[in-house]
Write an enzyme that holds these catalytic residues in place. Sequence first.
Site, PDB file in Angstrom:
ATOM      1  N   TYR A   1      35.192  30.533  -2.636  1.00 55.66           N
ATOM      2  CA  TYR A   1      35.210  29.081  -2.496  1.00 55.66           C
ATOM      3  C   TYR A   1      36.522  28.682  -1.846  1.00 55.66           C
ATOM      4  CZ  TYR A   1      35.853  24.171  -3.457  1.00 55.66           C
ATOM      5  OH  TYR A   1      36.099  22.826  -3.299  1.00 55.66           O
TER       6      TYR A   1
ATOM      7  N   GLY B   1       1.477 -14.433   7.736  1.00 54.96           N
ATOM      8  CA  GLY B   1       0.849 -13.884   8.930  1.00 54.96           C
ATOM      9  C   GLY B   1       1.815 -13.606  10.056  1.00 54.96           C
ATOM     10  N   THR B   2       1.305 -12.849  11.031  1.00 57.07           N
ATOM     11  CA  THR B   2       2.146 -12.403  12.149  1.00 57.07           C
ATOM     12  C   THR B   2       2.569 -13.552  13.053  1.00 57.07           C
ATOM     13  OG1 THR B   2       0.092 -11.843  13.328  1.00 57.07           O
ATOM     14  CG2 THR B   2       1.241 -10.049  12.175  1.00 57.07           C
TER      15      THR B   2
ATOM     16  N   ARG C   1       0.806  -1.221   0.000  1.00 63.20           N
ATOM     17  CA  ARG C   1       0.000   0.000   0.000  1.00 63.20           C
ATOM     18  C   ARG C   1       0.838   1.270   0.000  1.00 63.20           C
ATOM     19  NH1 ARG C   1      -4.176  -1.066   4.780  1.00 63.20           N
ATOM     20  NH2 ARG C   1      -2.611  -2.628   5.373  1.00 63.20           N
TER      21      ARG C   1
ATOM     22  N   ASN D   1      -6.681  -3.074  20.117  1.00 64.82           N
ATOM     23  CA  ASN D   1      -5.414  -3.786  20.158  1.00 64.82           C
ATOM     24  C   ASN D   1      -4.397  -3.041  19.292  1.00 64.82           C
ATOM     25  OD1 ASN D   1      -3.354  -5.694  20.200  1.00 64.82           O
ATOM     26  ND2 ASN D   1      -4.313  -6.998  18.650  1.00 64.82           N
TER      27      ASN D   1
END
Length: 459
Positions: A366, A78-79, A16, A170
């Site tokens: 410079y 998945g976690t 995303r 959560n």
Amino acid sequence: MSNRYAVVLAAGQGTRMKSKLYKVLHPVCGKSMVQHVVDQLKPLNLSELITVVGFGAEKVQEQLGEDSRYVVQEEQLGTGHAVLQADDLLADKEGTTVVVCGDTPLLTSETLQNMLDHHEAEDAKATILTAHAEDPAGYGRVIRSGNGQVERIVEQKDASEEEQAIQEINTGTYCFDNQALFAALKSVSNDNVQGEYYLPDVVEILKGKSETVSAYQTANFAESLGVNDRVALAKAEKLMKQRINEQHMRNGVTIVDPDNTYISPDVKIGQDVVVHPGCVLEGETVVEDQVVLGPHSTITDSYVGESTVVKQSVAANSRIGKRVQIGPFAHIRPQSNLGDDVKIGNFVEVKKASFGAGSKASHLSYIGDAEVGSGVNIGCGTITVNYDGQNKFLTTIEDDAFIGCNSNLVAPVTVGKGAYVAAGSTINEDVPSEALSIARARQTNKEGYVSKLKANKKG
């Protein structure tokens, strides 16, 4: 106190974000999100910190270096599956494990410490970090029993109308009894729409065994923000900027316009410093007491000494002494060292050069690859000619020398102590101390030249 471990979940691709940059490496106030998380875990006196990597693994390891050990989640399942990748490193160890997502840059070590203390005081097998959300839509809800005990976590899509009205959410950060965690992970199922193994299912498994599951609610909902897209990234940037600026103001820094001042989290600022709008302070910059930073100045990984004034200028990877005057519109490039009471004026560029105390280059010069002594005056338009197309060479200007306007010092060359260089000179040989060096063509005036030129054109 039992042993403490941490597992940072940083394996997701972050589609995303719509970016070629791996999600957890996107910066918030100049520091990657995963580095924010790891830096807040460090004060917890961990025995082991493990980061679960997947997409962009090498880049994450390059960012965190020796701050962490690493395990790889080859498939994004998945976690729960992600944490299980640390099984070989942690499963048999006694103690407490903190699990935190690598895209939660606003979490603080104070909150994490409070959650750990609560977890250990409750003798819980799991503790959920929760927060009160005015609008809990999209978050998993924490369901408690009548006596306040945690019963379960229910996701938004699975929540009843009554459960959706619950505002305790959560945050996705947990403490676990380490051995209980890895034992329960082996029982987590992927029997769900996504076909993934979810970490929150561990809570249900532990409850089913009549183990104590607790919750610690942070007072600051903003800490729960997980960054999944550019909109959330902008929110995190704004909240982090506000937190950093407020901390400095409470410590005695005047920030004229906090909404338009950008300070990285590792910057250190003394008291009675004034920071004007548009300033950007990055990296590990240190600003001592009573410094004034003028509008739209950018200071990166530099030291700025007491009572120095920087006006609309840029400095990077350099050391700037006390009572130095810089700008407006000066550029202090890397590896420069400006002594006390130096003046670097408008449109002066300094690169890999040192200036002794009281020296000045007031405008339009410079000075690169140079060693400038104390009490030196460098006139307008002076250039140290340091590059021959292949190599850089050193220019040395000793104490109390005076360099006239529009001079070219062709390196390698030394201008001796107290010497003068006449305006308009091109110096390619050393100038002895106390000498005057003139290196320019003798002026010749041709009387009547213009009239003859015009006559020739008409003819």
